[in-house]
Every structure is written in C-alpha cells, then in structure tokens.
Design a protein around this motif. Structure first.
Motif, PDB file in Angstrom:
ATOM      1  N   GLU A   1     -21.469 -12.589 -44.687  1.00 23.85           N
ATOM      2  CA  GLU A   1     -21.063 -13.670 -45.588  1.00 23.85           C
ATOM      3  C   GLU A   1     -22.251 -14.350 -46.242  1.00 23.85           C
ATOM      4  OE1 GLU A   1     -18.156 -16.328 -44.068  1.00 23.85           O
ATOM      5  OE2 GLU A   1     -17.040 -14.730 -43.090  1.00 23.85           O
ATOM      6  N   GLU A   2     -23.414 -14.288 -45.603  1.00 23.43           N
ATOM      7  CA  GLU A   2     -24.612 -14.925 -46.126  1.00 23.43           C
ATOM      8  C   GLU A   2     -25.579 -13.855 -46.631  1.00 23.43           C
ATOM      9  OE1 GLU A   2     -23.950 -17.906 -46.286  1.00 23.43           O
ATOM     10  OE2 GLU A   2     -22.535 -18.173 -44.663  1.00 23.43           O
ATOM     11  N   PHE A   3     -26.616 -14.281 -47.309  1.00 20.98           N
ATOM     12  CA  PHE A   3     -27.664 -13.354 -47.728  1.00 20.98           C
ATOM     13  C   PHE A   3     -28.331 -12.779 -46.482  1.00 20.98           C
ATOM     14  CE2 PHE A   3     -27.205 -15.581 -51.723  1.00 20.98           C
ATOM     15  CZ  PHE A   3     -27.472 -14.599 -52.663  1.00 20.98           C
ATOM     16  N   ILE A   4     -28.735 -11.507 -46.545  1.00 19.34           N
ATOM     17  CA  ILE A   4     -29.363 -10.836 -45.415  1.00 19.34           C
ATOM     18  C   ILE A   4     -30.534  -9.996 -45.918  1.00 19.34           C
ATOM     19  CG2 ILE A   4     -27.799  -8.851 -45.526  1.00 19.34           C
ATOM     20  CD1 ILE A   4     -27.892  -8.781 -42.422  1.00 19.34           C
ATOM     21  N   SER A   5     -31.577  -9.894 -45.123  1.00 16.84           N
ATOM     22  CA  SER A   5     -32.726  -9.074 -45.509  1.00 16.84           C
ATOM     23  C   SER A   5     -32.429  -7.601 -45.226  1.00 16.84           C
ATOM     24  CB  SER A   5     -33.970  -9.499 -44.728  1.00 16.84           C
ATOM     25  OG  SER A   5     -33.831  -9.156 -43.356  1.00 16.84           O
ATOM     26  N   ALA A   6     -33.170  -6.725 -45.870  1.00 16.89           N
ATOM     27  CA  ALA A   6     -33.018  -5.287 -45.632  1.00 16.89           C
ATOM     28  C   ALA A   6     -33.318  -4.962 -44.172  1.00 16.89           C
ATOM     29  CB  ALA A   6     -33.940  -4.500 -46.564  1.00 16.89           C
ATOM     30  N   GLN A   7     -34.327  -5.630 -43.603  1.00 18.91           N
ATOM     31  CA  GLN A   7     -34.689  -5.384 -42.204  1.00 18.91           C
ATOM     32  C   GLN A   7     -33.551  -5.762 -41.261  1.00 18.91           C
ATOM     33  OE1 GLN A   7     -36.522  -7.184 -44.351  1.00 18.91           O
ATOM     34  NE2 GLN A   7     -38.656  -6.581 -44.249  1.00 18.91           N
TER      35      GLN A   7
ATOM     36  N   GLN B   1     -37.015 -10.685 -49.602  1.00 19.91           N
ATOM     37  CA  GLN B   1     -35.934 -10.429 -50.529  1.00 19.91           C
ATOM     38  C   GLN B   1     -34.651 -10.332 -49.713  1.00 19.91           C
ATOM     39  OE1 GLN B   1     -36.256  -6.835 -52.855  1.00 19.91           O
ATOM     40  NE2 GLN B   1     -34.711  -7.527 -54.305  1.00 19.91           N
ATOM     41  N   MET B   2     -33.649 -11.083 -50.122  1.00 17.38           N
ATOM     42  CA  MET B   2     -32.373 -11.143 -49.410  1.00 17.38           C
ATOM     43  C   MET B   2     -31.273 -10.618 -50.327  1.00 17.38           C
ATOM     44  SD  MET B   2     -33.430 -12.734 -46.614  1.00 17.38           S
ATOM     45  CE  MET B   2     -32.154 -13.658 -45.794  1.00 17.38           C
ATOM     46  N   PHE B   3     -30.227 -10.054 -49.731  1.00 13.09           N
ATOM     47  CA  PHE B   3     -29.148  -9.437 -50.489  1.00 13.09           C
ATOM     48  C   PHE B   3     -27.801  -9.955 -50.008  1.00 13.09           C
ATOM     49  CE2 PHE B   3     -32.710  -6.558 -50.422  1.00 13.09           C
ATOM     50  CZ  PHE B   3     -32.784  -6.092 -51.709  1.00 13.09           C
ATOM     51  N   ARG B   4     -26.836  -9.920 -50.921  1.00 17.22           N
ATOM     52  CA  ARG B   4     -25.461 -10.312 -50.617  1.00 17.22           C
ATOM     53  C   ARG B   4     -24.559  -9.583 -51.596  1.00 17.22           C
ATOM     54  NH1 ARG B   4     -22.451 -15.249 -52.429  1.00 17.22           N
ATOM     55  NH2 ARG B   4     -20.808 -15.597 -50.926  1.00 17.22           N
ATOM     56  N   LEU B   5     -23.487  -9.000 -51.092  1.00 20.43           N
ATOM     57  CA  LEU B   5     -22.541  -8.309 -51.957  1.00 20.43           C
ATOM     58  C   LEU B   5     -21.855  -9.329 -52.854  1.00 20.43           C
ATOM     59  CD1 LEU B   5     -21.860  -5.307 -52.111  1.00 20.43           C
ATOM     60  CD2 LEU B   5     -19.835  -5.761 -50.745  1.00 20.43           C
ATOM     61  N   CYS B   6     -21.730  -9.030 -54.127  1.00 19.75           N
ATOM     62  CA  CYS B   6     -21.078  -9.947 -55.063  1.00 19.75           C
ATOM     63  C   CYS B   6     -19.582  -9.969 -54.785  1.00 19.75           C
ATOM     64  CB  CYS B   6     -21.282  -9.492 -56.509  1.00 19.75           C
ATOM     65  SG  CYS B   6     -22.957  -9.658 -57.097  1.00 19.75           S
ATOM     66  N   GLY B   7     -19.015 -11.166 -54.840  1.00 19.15           N
ATOM     67  CA  GLY B   7     -17.579 -11.301 -54.641  1.00 19.15           C
ATOM     68  C   GLY B   7     -16.789 -10.942 -55.882  1.00 19.15           C
ATOM     69  N   ASP B   8     -17.419 -11.017 -57.034  1.00 19.40           N
ATOM     70  CA  ASP B   8     -16.741 -10.700 -58.297  1.00 19.40           C
ATOM     71  C   ASP B   8     -17.787 -10.255 -59.305  1.00 19.40           C
ATOM     72  OD1 ASP B   8     -17.983 -13.003 -59.481  1.00 19.40           O
ATOM     73  OD2 ASP B   8     -16.398 -14.231 -58.620  1.00 19.40           O
ATOM     74  N   ASP B   9     -17.315  -9.886 -60.476  1.00 21.06           N
ATOM     75  CA  ASP B   9     -18.232  -9.394 -61.497  1.00 21.06           C
ATOM     76  C   ASP B   9     -18.717 -10.496 -62.443  1.00 21.06           C
ATOM     77  OD1 ASP B   9     -18.064  -6.832 -60.517  1.00 21.06           O
ATOM     78  OD2 ASP B   9     -16.393  -6.288 -61.822  1.00 21.06           O
ATOM     79  N   GLU B  10     -18.232 -11.725 -62.237  1.00 22.57           N
ATOM     80  CA  GLU B  10     -18.629 -12.808 -63.123  1.00 22.57           C
ATOM     81  C   GLU B  10     -20.025 -13.312 -62.772  1.00 22.57           C
ATOM     82  OE1 GLU B  10     -15.805 -15.962 -63.517  1.00 22.57           O
ATOM     83  OE2 GLU B  10     -14.117 -14.571 -63.478  1.00 22.57           O
ATOM     84  N   HIS B  11     -20.715 -13.808 -63.770  1.00 24.89           N
ATOM     85  CA  HIS B  11     -22.041 -14.394 -63.576  1.00 24.89           C
ATOM     86  C   HIS B  11     -21.879 -15.638 -62.707  1.00 24.89           C
ATOM     87  CE1 HIS B  11     -26.190 -15.003 -64.658  1.00 24.89           C
ATOM     88  NE2 HIS B  11     -25.926 -16.250 -64.955  1.00 24.89           N
ATOM     89  N   HIS B  12     -22.675 -15.750 -61.647  1.00 19.55           N
ATOM     90  CA  HIS B  12     -22.540 -16.896 -60.768  1.00 19.55           C
ATOM     91  C   HIS B  12     -23.890 -17.287 -60.180  1.00 19.55           C
ATOM     92  CE1 HIS B  12     -21.752 -13.220 -58.460  1.00 19.55           C
ATOM     93  NE2 HIS B  12     -22.426 -13.809 -57.487  1.00 19.55           N
TER      94      HIS B  12
END
Length: 133
Positions: free
Chosen positions: A24-30, A70-81
């Motif tokens: 649910e939150e941003f996560i690092s690749a590691q 660098q942290m990543f999170r799957l986008c919930g939608d395609d809209e700019h947010h």
C-alpha cells in the motif's frame, strides 16, 4: 532458449507486479526483492530494479526519492496524481494537485514552459507525529 527467457521474464514481471500490488505504501527495490525472496521466488535484484523502472516508465508505477532511495508504488489509476508522503513510515496519500493554471503561471513567471510536473509533499503523518511527539 529465447522462448524460455521470454517466458521467465514474463513470469518474473508478473510476480513483481503482483507483489507491488500488495504494497500500500512506496517500497524500495531492495525491500521488494527481499519480500519476493521470502515468498520463495528466486529473482535477481537487478531484474527487480529493471522491471520496477519499466513499470514506472510505462506509467504503471509511481516513483519517488525518499531517504536517498528510489521508491515505487503501483498506480491505482491512470490519472495524473500527486502524494503526501510520511518521511518516517512511508505512509502515502493521494492528493489533489494545484491547478494546471497555477503550474503554468508559476513556470511562465520564471520564463519556463511546462512539459510535465510532479508534486510530492513530504512530512510526518498523524501517527508518526504522535509517536515522535
């Protein structure tokens, strides 16, 4: 051999996307790599980085820099947010951005044209404020 490599990359890509979907939150690749390893999937850290960056380049994942990582999170939608991000626990909340008119007016004030923009607001969430308080 090429077909086996493509199938493996597709399986790994789907495994990474699925694991990211449950964060649910941003996560690092590691940290994501560690989670995949803990779940029994043997995958290289370089592959995790490559796939996460491919998802971000395709607009399927958000990416920010937090604490030098660098942290990543799957986008919930395609809209700019845009996001509020807790610098202590990583909690993330999607927020309404400033108006496009404000963005363009501010850029024009300094002689810039806008090709894209990102707004990330960093601070402490209510729970971390109380805990550190």
């Amino acid at each position: 051999m090429a077909i086996e490599r493509i199938a493996r990359q597709t399986k790994q890509k789907e495994s990474i996307r699925e694991a990211l979907k449950h964060c649910e939150e941003f996560i690092s690749a590691q940290d994501l790599h560690r989670k995949l390893e803990d779940d029994g999937l043997h995958i290289g850290l370089a592959t995790v980085y490559r796939q996460l960056n491919a998802l971000a380049d395709a607009g399927s994942a958000d990416t920010i820099r937090l604490g030098g990582q660098q942290m990543f999170r799957l986008c919930g939608d395609d809209e700019h947010h845009h996001h509020l991000v807790c610098t202590n626990c990583g909690r993330t909340v999607e927020i309404e951005p400033p108006s496009e008119a404000w963005v363009r007016k501010t850029a024009a004030k300094y002689g810039f044209t806008v090709s894209s923009h990102t707004v990330e607001v960093f601070g402490l969430c209510p729970d971390c404020q109380r805990a550190l308080g």
